[in-house]
Design an enzyme around this catalytic site. Structure first.
Site, PDB file in Angstrom:
ATOM      1  N   HIS A  29       9.663  -8.597   2.731  1.00 35.04           N
ATOM      2  CA  HIS A  29      10.355  -7.943   3.025  1.00 35.04           C
ATOM      3  C   HIS A  29      10.924  -8.892   4.040  1.00 35.04           C
ATOM      4  CE1 HIS A  29       7.752  -3.816   2.859  1.00 35.04           C
ATOM      5  NE2 HIS A  29       8.033  -4.774   1.419  1.00 35.04           N
ATOM      6  N   TYR A 151      -1.365   2.193   4.234  1.00 34.47           N
ATOM      7  CA  TYR A 151      -0.945   0.955   3.462  1.00 34.47           C
ATOM      8  C   TYR A 151      -0.980  -0.761   3.625  1.00 34.47           C
ATOM      9  CZ  TYR A 151       2.884   0.758  -0.877  1.00 34.47           C
ATOM     10  OH  TYR A 151       3.710  -0.032  -1.855  1.00 34.47           O
ATOM     11  N   LYS A 206      -4.564   2.111   0.101  1.00 32.97           N
ATOM     12  CA  LYS A 206      -3.704   1.577  -0.523  1.00 32.97           C
ATOM     13  C   LYS A 206      -3.503   0.033  -0.755  1.00 32.97           C
ATOM     14  CE  LYS A 206       1.239   1.682  -2.704  1.00 32.97           C
ATOM     15  NZ  LYS A 206       2.161   2.493  -3.403  1.00 32.97           N
ATOM     16  N   LYS A 208      -0.787  -3.307  -1.892  1.00 37.01           N
ATOM     17  CA  LYS A 208       0.086  -3.719  -2.587  1.00 37.01           C
ATOM     18  C   LYS A 208      -0.004  -4.431  -3.527  1.00 37.01           C
ATOM     19  CE  LYS A 208       3.403  -2.007  -3.065  1.00 37.01           C
ATOM     20  NZ  LYS A 208       4.125  -1.527  -4.527  1.00 37.01           N
ATOM     21  N   ASP A 236      -1.603  -1.493  -6.594  1.00 38.00           N
ATOM     22  CA  ASP A 236      -0.169  -0.967  -7.137  1.00 38.00           C
ATOM     23  C   ASP A 236       0.237  -2.505  -7.377  1.00 38.00           C
ATOM     24  OD1 ASP A 236       2.366  -0.502  -8.084  1.00 38.00           O
ATOM     25  OD2 ASP A 236       3.378   0.397  -5.537  1.00 38.00           O
ATOM     26  N   PRO A 237       0.274  -3.163  -8.631  1.00 41.48           N
ATOM     27  CA  PRO A 237       0.787  -4.381  -8.795  1.00 41.48           C
ATOM     28  C   PRO A 237       2.054  -3.813  -9.249  1.00 41.48           C
ATOM     29  CG  PRO A 237      -0.636  -3.526 -10.789  1.00 41.48           C
ATOM     30  CD  PRO A 237      -0.870  -2.454  -9.337  1.00 41.48           C
ATOM     31  N   ASN A 238       2.933  -2.524  -9.172  1.00 43.54           N
ATOM     32  CA  ASN A 238       4.740  -2.896  -9.643  1.00 43.54           C
ATOM     33  C   ASN A 238       4.704  -2.702 -11.001  1.00 43.54           C
ATOM     34  OD1 ASN A 238       5.215  -2.720  -6.340  1.00 43.54           O
ATOM     35  ND2 ASN A 238       6.585  -1.310  -7.570  1.00 43.54           N
ATOM     36  N   GLU A 261      -2.304   1.842  -9.726  1.00 43.16           N
ATOM     37  CA  GLU A 261      -0.873   2.949  -9.827  1.00 43.16           C
ATOM     38  C   GLU A 261       0.255   1.533 -10.391  1.00 43.16           C
ATOM     39  OE1 GLU A 261       0.483   4.104  -5.573  1.00 43.16           O
ATOM     40  OE2 GLU A 261       2.764   2.952  -5.845  1.00 43.16           O
ATOM     41  N   GLU A 267       6.526  -3.272 -22.293  1.00 41.89           N
ATOM     42  CA  GLU A 267       6.332  -4.292 -22.701  1.00 41.89           C
ATOM     43  C   GLU A 267       6.408  -4.748 -24.133  1.00 41.89           C
ATOM     44  OE1 GLU A 267       2.424  -5.336 -21.434  1.00 41.89           O
ATOM     45  OE2 GLU A 267       1.027  -4.833 -23.144  1.00 41.89           O
ATOM     46  N   ASN A 290       5.499   5.367  -9.524  1.00 38.28           N
ATOM     47  CA  ASN A 290       6.438   5.626  -8.253  1.00 38.28           C
ATOM     48  C   ASN A 290       7.892   5.117  -9.637  1.00 38.28           C
ATOM     49  OD1 ASN A 290       5.641   3.634  -6.845  1.00 38.28           O
ATOM     50  ND2 ASN A 290       7.580   3.229  -7.386  1.00 38.28           N
ATOM     51  N   ASP A 314       8.075  11.033  -4.503  1.00 35.84           N
ATOM     52  CA  ASP A 314       8.865  11.085  -3.460  1.00 35.84           C
ATOM     53  C   ASP A 314      10.032  12.157  -3.029  1.00 35.84           C
ATOM     54  OD1 ASP A 314      10.522   9.635  -0.874  1.00 35.84           O
ATOM     55  OD2 ASP A 314      10.279   7.460  -2.185  1.00 35.84           O
ATOM     56  N   HIS A 340       4.979   8.349  -3.093  1.00 38.21           N
ATOM     57  CA  HIS A 340       5.390   6.874  -2.637  1.00 38.21           C
ATOM     58  C   HIS A 340       6.284   6.956  -1.444  1.00 38.21           C
ATOM     59  CE1 HIS A 340       9.344   4.346  -2.937  1.00 38.21           C
ATOM     60  NE2 HIS A 340       8.370   3.889  -3.595  1.00 38.21           N
ATOM     61  N   ASN A 342       8.687   4.122   1.199  1.00 36.85           N
ATOM     62  CA  ASN A 342      10.091   3.192   1.539  1.00 36.85           C
ATOM     63  C   ASN A 342       9.367   2.628   3.227  1.00 36.85           C
ATOM     64  OD1 ASN A 342      10.632   1.042  -0.581  1.00 36.85           O
ATOM     65  ND2 ASN A 342      11.714   2.720  -1.176  1.00 36.85           N
ATOM     66  N   HIS A 369       4.681   4.256   4.352  1.00 36.70           N
ATOM     67  CA  HIS A 369       4.667   2.736   5.777  1.00 36.70           C
ATOM     68  C   HIS A 369       4.558   3.075   7.258  1.00 36.70           C
ATOM     69  CE1 HIS A 369       5.756   1.882   1.109  1.00 36.70           C
ATOM     70  NE2 HIS A 369       6.984   0.519   1.504  1.00 36.70           N
TER      71      HIS A 369
HETATM   72  O1  LIG Z   1       4.905   2.183  -4.202  1.00 38.99           O
HETATM   73  C1  LIG Z   1       5.967   1.641  -4.727  1.00 38.99           C
HETATM   74  O2  LIG Z   1       5.654   0.829  -5.726  1.00 38.99           O
HETATM   75  C2  LIG Z   1       6.370   0.721  -3.263  1.00 38.99           C
HETATM   76  O3  LIG Z   1       5.860   1.416  -2.074  1.00 38.99           O
HETATM   77  C3  LIG Z   1       8.086   0.479  -3.647  1.00 38.99           C
HETATM   78  C4  LIG Z   1       7.978  -0.276  -2.345  1.00 38.99           C
HETATM   79  O4  LIG Z   1       8.977  -1.530  -2.124  1.00 38.99           O
HETATM   80  C5  LIG Z   1       6.701  -1.350  -1.997  1.00 38.99           C
HETATM   81  O5  LIG Z   1       6.973  -1.763  -2.549  1.00 38.99           O
HETATM   82  C6  LIG Z   1       7.173  -2.584  -0.831  1.00 38.99           C
HETATM   83  O6  LIG Z   1       7.377  -2.123   0.577  1.00 38.99           O
HETATM   84  O7  LIG Z   1       7.833  -3.567  -1.255  1.00 38.99           O
HETATM   85 MG   LIG Z   2       4.033   2.112  -6.484  1.00 39.81          MG
END
Ligand SMILES: O=C([O-])C(=O)C[C@H](O)[C@@H](O)C(=O)[O-]
Ligand SMILES: [Mg+2]
Length: 446
Positions: A29, A151, A206, A208, A236-238, A261, A267, A290, A314, A340, A342, A369
């Site tokens: 960020h 978070y 949670k 990230k 949450d590894p996206n 998450e 893949e 999300n 969201d 979700h 940001n 957040h």
């Molecule tokens: O649950 C998620 O994927 C998020 O919160 C997305 C956000 O962009 C999160 O990855 C972040 O703030 O870096």
């Molecule tokens: Mg997520």
């Protein structure tokens, strides 16, 4: 026919605040985060406000929508939002041409714009009817307090970056200092969780992920669960783990992870919805997303495949009313509603609170957040997180009032920024020279 107030003014106001050097799969960020406020005024003298993520495209879409909104009755809320959903503002307005990414295929920006209009109109409707927004959604207000989770992020060393990251304050609760300091180790993340828990009373957490080795992230989750045995803990590894890796990391972890998450995604010719369905079957763990159920058509496919249990609805891209409908659908279909987020200001905090208050039955603690931004208020009496919950104010609309001095200062900060849109790859260069985004590779594994 009706005494409805009409819209007299529409303001699109980009605003910026400060953030910590939080890591995620997209990079780090920036020290700045930006949002857009949409402020709609009506002939009754009320102002309604919505907040959404800031992009230059979304501002243009909203500016183009303004002449269409002015003069309309606020009680046409439903029709106005439906009409905006259908209009292709890029084609109607040649000045959208410099933004080729707008509207036609970047639907999320369009959804953000419609969500802002709907939120501001709901705020106005609530004031007109003297009811909180939560009463105007779904089955009406179901609760007065909405649970939110702590978070947590791994935090990079801000001192390596030549950017004005804030150093944090030592004269307040330790959270306000710790949130700016490096936290890459398991003990440091647990310390962050302890401080956040002490300050906000969180019950759930949670983490990230998608930043370090998957094994390290799972060990961090185990340490969090050990420290807070009653907490619902998730990671949450996206979608950066492969399906096989996600299964290996999470199988047998039901006593640590209440849900996972977006553990994996598309893949080898299989869609994210398909791999998540396989993950669920292989591990028996509930899955939140999300990433693969972000509109009605995607949600339909995800549910038909039995790929998810917790849609993170969201309101900034679903819109408040559609997100509330998901809350009702989750209740009827024995799914669990989550939300979700940001980085955001206190207007979005109110949006989340009213959405959560309208959701029937059990919900999982909403993401927010806010703890990373708490203190940077744009409203006069911001909602607060206490005992892990946000209490709804006993006021009409969202129950908030903009602090115009603060809004103007945040707008000046936005105007001073050389780079306007979020780009986590830029600060990441200070940590790893030449770093590039790879959706399947953890941020620090380069
Ligand atoms: O649950 C998620 O994927 C998020 O919160 C997305 C956000 O962009 C999160 O990855 C972040 O703030 O870096
Ligand atoms: Mg997520």
């Amino acid at each position: 026919m009706s005494d409805s107030p009409v819209i007299t003014d529409v303001k699109v106001i980009p605003v910026t605040g400060y953030d910590s050097m939080l890591l995620n799969i997209a990079g780090a960020h920036s020290c700045f985060f930006s949002r857009v406020l949409l402020v709609i005024t009506d002939s009754a003298g009320h102002s309604g406000v919505g907040e959404i993520p800031a992009t230059q495209v979304v501002q243009k879409i909203l500016q183009n929508a303004a002449p269409y909104l002015i003069g309309q009755k606020i009680t046409r809320l439903n029709a106005l939002v439906a009409e905006l959903h259908q209009r292709d503002l890029r084609d109607e307005h040649p000045d959208m041409q410099p933004f080729p990414q707008a509207r036609a295929w970047d639907l999320e920006r369009h959804y953000n714009a419609v969500a802002a209009v709907e939120a501001a109109l709901l705020d106005l409707m609530g004031q007109f009817l003297n009811e909180p927004v939560a009463e105007l959604l779904g089955a009406g207000k179901q609760r007065d307090e909405v649970p939110v989770l702590g978070y947590l992020f791994y935090i990079a060393d801000r001192q390596r970056a030549d950017m004005p990251y804030q150093p944090g304050r030592q004269d307040q609760h330790p959270w306000y200092h710790l949130r700016h300091q490096q936290a890459m180790g398991i003990d440091e993340v647990v310390r962050l969780a302890e401080a956040a828990q002490d300050r906000y009373g969180f019950k759930d957490f949670k983490l990230k992920g998608g930043v370090q080795r998957g094994e390290t992230e799972i060990e961090t989750a185990i340490a969090l669960k050990k420290r807070f045995p009653e907490a619902r803990v998730t990671v949450d590894p996206n979608a950066s783990w492969s399906l096989d890796q996600a299964i290996t990391l999470c199988r047998g972890m039901g006593d640590v992870l209440s849900y996972v998450e977006d553990p994996c995604g598309a893949e080898n010719g299989y869609s994210g919805r398909e791999t998540l369905a396989e993950f669920k079957r292989a591990t028996g763990l509930p899955v939140a997303t999300n990433m693969i159920a972000n509109d009605w058509r995607q949600l339909n496919h995800a549910l038909q495949l039995n790929a998810i249990d917790i849609p993170l609805a969201d309101p900034h891209f679903w819109t408040m009313r559609s997100a509330a409908t998901i809350g009702q659908l989750c209740h009827e279909w024995r799914l669990t509603m989550g939300c979700h987020s940001n980085n955001h200001f206190d207007i979005s905090l109110a949006m989340l609170a009213h959405l959560g208050a309208s959701a029937p039955g059990d919900i999982t603690s909403f993401d927010t957040h806010w703890i990373w931004q708490d203190g940077q208020y744009l409203t006069k009496e911001p909602l607060q997180i206490r005992e892990g919950k946000i209490s709804l104010p006993d006021k009409p609309g969202f129950g908030i009032e903009l602090d115009w001095e603060k809004v103007e200062a945040a707008n000046r900060l936005y105007n001073s920024l050389p780079v306007k849109d979020r780009d986590d790859t830029v600060p990441m260069q200070y940590l790893i020279d030449g770093w590039q985004f790879n959706p399947k590779q953890a941020t620090l594994l380069r």
